[in-house]
Design an enzyme around this catalytic site. Structure first.
Site, short mmCIF file in Angstrom:
data_model
loop_
_atom_site.label_atom_id
_atom_site.label_comp_id
_atom_site.label_asym_id
_atom_site.label_seq_id
_atom_site.Cartn_x
_atom_site.Cartn_y
_atom_site.Cartn_z
N GLY A 10 0.81 -1.21 0.00
CA GLY A 10 0.00 0.00 0.00
C GLY A 10 0.84 1.26 0.00
N ILE A 12 1.47 3.80 2.42
CA ILE A 12 2.43 3.96 3.51
C ILE A 12 3.33 2.73 3.61
CG2 ILE A 12 2.70 4.23 6.01
CD1 ILE A 12 0.09 5.83 6.04
N LEU A 74 -0.44 -2.93 8.96
CA LEU A 74 -0.98 -1.77 8.25
C LEU A 74 -2.22 -2.12 7.43
CD1 LEU A 74 2.36 -0.28 6.82
CD2 LEU A 74 1.10 0.55 8.81
N THR A 93 -12.90 -6.77 7.62
CA THR A 93 -11.46 -6.67 7.37
C THR A 93 -10.75 -6.05 8.56
OG1 THR A 93 -11.77 -6.51 4.99
CG2 THR A 93 -9.70 -5.66 5.87
N ALA A 115 -1.39 -0.03 13.24
CA ALA A 115 -1.69 1.26 12.63
C ALA A 115 -3.14 1.62 12.90
CB ALA A 115 -1.43 1.21 11.13
N TYR A 147 -15.64 2.66 10.49
CA TYR A 147 -14.18 2.61 10.46
C TYR A 147 -13.61 3.00 11.82
CZ TYR A 147 -9.39 3.61 8.84
OH TYR A 147 -8.04 3.64 8.67
N LYS A 151 -11.44 0.54 14.32
CA LYS A 151 -10.07 0.84 14.72
C LYS A 151 -9.96 1.04 16.23
CE LYS A 151 -7.23 0.92 12.00
NZ LYS A 151 -6.51 -0.25 11.43
#
Length: 303
Positions: A10, A12, A74, A93, A115, A147, A151
């Protein structure tokens, strides 16, 4: 050191891979190439091993974690368009992927960097936001917040693996990272603006354009990652990683047009025209980066 980087193809991730290879480390990458791209690894071709597979493939994750010295997680479903249009896939995911990675790291006692994101803070409009600030999140049935929720659970899982099982974990929260290889397909504003400007097409500014953001160059962000990876002081800690220079989205659009010499116009677009239902935005998001500067000596060098 032998590093496993999930999401290493990806934006980053590929920059981190380059830096690790440059300093003599070995790198194994797991990426399903859904938002990453094997071309991002062109400069390290033949020097890394890429496993094209899904982050939910538990058996492969376990094998690769067992063979590594350090894991950088990540891999994630990211980008506002992805989150709003595919909330179920994104949740699975981000939640299950991190759970599988952390379970494997705990099983084989491998240190891991997780991350995370400035989305954690939600609608908290405090300026600047520090690592201890409260989360203010919208309605759980609005896909915009799925999201942030996922996280946050990832962070909690990681932190309690550290507290209860003494697993060496570190967490970084990225604030609007930008730079080479970032694409605009998923809502990232800088490449979206640049692509339009280079084609002399209108730049679409959503909402009023008064929204304030801070953009951190990927080289600075990766430098922060390496400091976190290499320092025992970072174990059990969470760090904001971003630039604290502020710019409105309207000013950003004007700057892109100026720098590209474009004839593009700027068009305002209502949020309900730009996104499906379930989207909410926040007016301002500025990181407090004093913690990572005090603990690890990092601050951004690129404006």
């Amino acid at each position: 050191m032998n590093y496993l980087i999930t999401g290493g193809a990806g934006f980053i991730g590929s920059h981190l891979v380059e830096k690790l290879i440059t300093r003599g480390d070995q790198v194994v990458i797991l990426d399903d190439l859904s938002t990453g791209n094997a071309k991002n690894l062109g400069t390290v071709e033949g020097k890394v091993t890429l496993h094209k597979c899904n982050i939910l493939d538990r058996s492969i994750i376990e094998k690769l974690v067992a063979e590594s010295d350090y894991v950088v997680h990540l891999a994630a479903a990211l980008g506002v368009f992805n989150i709003v249009n595919k909330p179920l896939e994104s949740l699975k995911t981000n939640l299950q992927g991190s759970e599988i990675v952390l379970e494997a790291c705990d099983k084989y006692r491998k240190p891991v960097l997780i991350a995370s994101t400035s989305e954690i803070y939600g609608k908290n409009d405090k300026v600047p936001l520090n690592e201890e600030d409260d989360r203010i999140i919208g309605h759980p049935l609005k896909s915009r917040w799925s999201y942030s929720e996922a996280k946050a659970v990832d962070e909690s899982l990681a932190y309690f693996y550290y507290l209860e099982n003494k697993l060496p974990i570190s967490i970084v929260r990225f604030f609007n990272t930008v730079g080479p290889r970032q694409v605009g397909h998923y809502g990232m504003v800088v490449p979206r603006f640049v692509n339009a400007a280079l084609r002399h097409e209108p730049l679409s500014v959503y909402g009023s354009g008064d929204q304030i953001r801070c953009f951190c160059h990927v080289d600075d962000a990766v430098r922060a990652l390496l400091l976190v990876i290499d320092s025992e002081k970072a174990i059990g800690e969470v760090f904001n990683v971003g630039n604290n220079q502020q710019i409105s989205i309207m000013e950003l659009a004007k700057k892109v047009i100026e720098l590209t010499g474009s004839t593009s116009a700027i068009e305002k677009m209502a949020y309900d025209k730009a996104y499906p239902s379930g989207f909410e935005d926040m007016q301002r998001r500025v990181p407090d980066i004093s913690k990572i500067e005090q603990v690890l000596g990092w601050k951004p060098e690129i404006n």
